[in-house]
Design a protein around this motif. Structure first.
Motif, PDB file in Angstrom:
ATOM      1  N   ARG A 150      -1.099 148.061 -34.113  1.00 30.03           N
ATOM      2  CA  ARG A 150      -0.582 146.708 -34.329  1.00 30.03           C
ATOM      3  C   ARG A 150      -1.473 145.654 -33.684  1.00 30.03           C
ATOM      4  O   ARG A 150      -1.663 144.570 -34.245  1.00 30.03           O
ATOM      5  N   ARG A 197      -4.181 144.413 -35.782  1.00 29.59           N
ATOM      6  CA  ARG A 197      -3.786 143.534 -36.875  1.00 29.59           C
ATOM      7  C   ARG A 197      -3.726 142.074 -36.439  1.00 29.59           C
ATOM      8  O   ARG A 197      -3.679 141.171 -37.275  1.00 29.59           O
ATOM      9  N   ILE A 198      -3.704 141.835 -35.126  1.00 29.73           N
ATOM     10  CA  ILE A 198      -3.599 140.454 -34.648  1.00 29.73           C
ATOM     11  C   ILE A 198      -4.776 140.039 -33.780  1.00 29.73           C
ATOM     12  O   ILE A 198      -4.820 138.907 -33.298  1.00 29.73           O
ATOM     13  N   ALA A 254      -3.654 135.907 -37.173  1.00 31.64           N
ATOM     14  CA  ALA A 254      -2.192 136.041 -37.231  1.00 31.64           C
ATOM     15  C   ALA A 254      -1.531 134.682 -37.301  1.00 31.64           C
ATOM     16  O   ALA A 254      -2.117 133.656 -36.928  1.00 31.64           O
ATOM     17  N   GLY A 292      -2.036 138.882 -39.836  1.00 27.05           N
ATOM     18  CA  GLY A 292      -1.016 139.481 -38.992  1.00 27.05           C
ATOM     19  C   GLY A 292       0.214 138.598 -38.866  1.00 27.05           C
ATOM     20  O   GLY A 292       0.133 137.365 -38.965  1.00 27.05           O
ATOM     21  N   ASP A 346       3.920 142.544 -36.806  1.00 28.06           N
ATOM     22  CA  ASP A 346       2.859 143.252 -36.090  1.00 28.06           C
ATOM     23  C   ASP A 346       2.950 142.999 -34.588  1.00 28.06           C
ATOM     24  O   ASP A 346       2.324 143.710 -33.799  1.00 28.06           O
ATOM     25  N   MET A 399       5.360 147.581 -29.525  1.00 25.52           N
ATOM     26  CA  MET A 399       5.116 146.278 -30.144  1.00 25.52           C
ATOM     27  C   MET A 399       4.323 145.378 -29.207  1.00 25.52           C
ATOM     28  O   MET A 399       4.731 145.158 -28.055  1.00 25.52           O
TER      29      MET A 399
END
Length: 267
Positions: free
Chosen positions: A7, A10-11, A53, A73, A106, A138
């Motif tokens: 995750r 993704r950011i 993101a 994201g 994400d 997370m």
């Protein structure tokens, strides 16, 4: 934890470990202001510019969903308050980590204002969210501001250093704070916070050069990027501004080079 690593990528840029985040959560705090009335169009522009993101409240995830274009994201903001409240600096939790996961997030984010009478509750909420985020793998973005009755100057270097450190010690994976005004002072903030630090944009600025100089100063100080809302989504060219940010943050470009990108010139 592999879930959190996946995750995080993704950011955040996996090569530079830097990030460009565009918060779009202002509708709860101040209403449907310019730049966020049409979320799909705004998200498309910042994604095309290379933003990593966006930040949204849970109710707008479906409205911002695009069926095409560059991926970006999704960070679900868990905190809220409105400018209509007699205590707008008192943030309350309005979404859970589990709900954010179900929405496809994400990462999640919380907002904590230190130095006011509601600090105790906000820190308690932060601790609970940090626990849940760690359990679920997370990533957690903490927006940390010295803002309240006890704070004379919310841009004071010492207060921002303290706020950043609180974010790290409470378990945030990325800490967002205000810029202190110079690379020299912001370096102290970064060095005192053992997590990636990104800068807020604050109120809308009129000068593109001022915005880019702020980004450059924070980057030169070791900052991990930006988390800017109004200065991006209310800009006449959000795509170009994000591209200029990326040049500075990810490639070490100068302010002049970034200005040229923003103005559409070849560098």
């Amino acid at each position: 934890m592999i879930g959190k690593q996946i995750r995080m990528e993704r950011i955040i840029n996996r090569e530079t470990k830097k990030t460009i985040i565009v918060p779009l959560d202002h509708g709860v705090s101040v209403g449907p202001i310019d730049g966020i009335r049409n979320l799909t169009a705004t998200i498309q522009k910042v994604a095309e510019g290379g933003a990593n993101a966006i930040v949204e409240h849970k109710g707008l995830v479906e409205d911002g969903l695009r069926g095409s274009g560059p991926d970006i994201g999704l960070i679900i903001h868990l905190s809220a308050s409105t400018s209509l409240s007699p205590k707008p600096n008192a943030k309350t939790i309005v979404c859970s980590v589990e709900e954010a996961i179900r929405l496809g997030a994400d990462a999640v984010s919380v907002h904590v204002n230190l130095g006011n009478g509601d600090e105790k509750q906000m820190l308690n909420d932060f601790g609970r969210i940090s626990y849940d985020a760690r359990n679920w793998g997370m990533p957690l973005l903490a927006m940390m501001y010295p803002r309240g009755e006890k704070i004379r100057d919310e841009y004071d270097k010492e207060a921002i250093k303290h706020a950043a450190r609180v974010g790290a010690e409470m378990g945030a994976d990325i800490v967002k704070v205000s810029y202190t005004g110079s690379a020299e002072t912001f370096r102290e903030v970064v060095e005192g916070c053992f997590r990636p630090v990104v800068i807020a944009g604050g109120p809308k600025m009129d000068s593109d050069r001022d915005i880019l100089e702020m980004v450059k100063g924070a980057t030169d100080a070791g900052g991990a990027g930006v988390s800017m809302g109004r200065n991006v989504f209310q800009h006449k060219n959000p795509r170009g501004l994000v591209m200029a940010f990326s040049a500075i943050i990810n490639r070490g470009a100068s302010v002049e080079e970034a200005m040229a990108i923003l103005q559409g010139e070849a560098v």
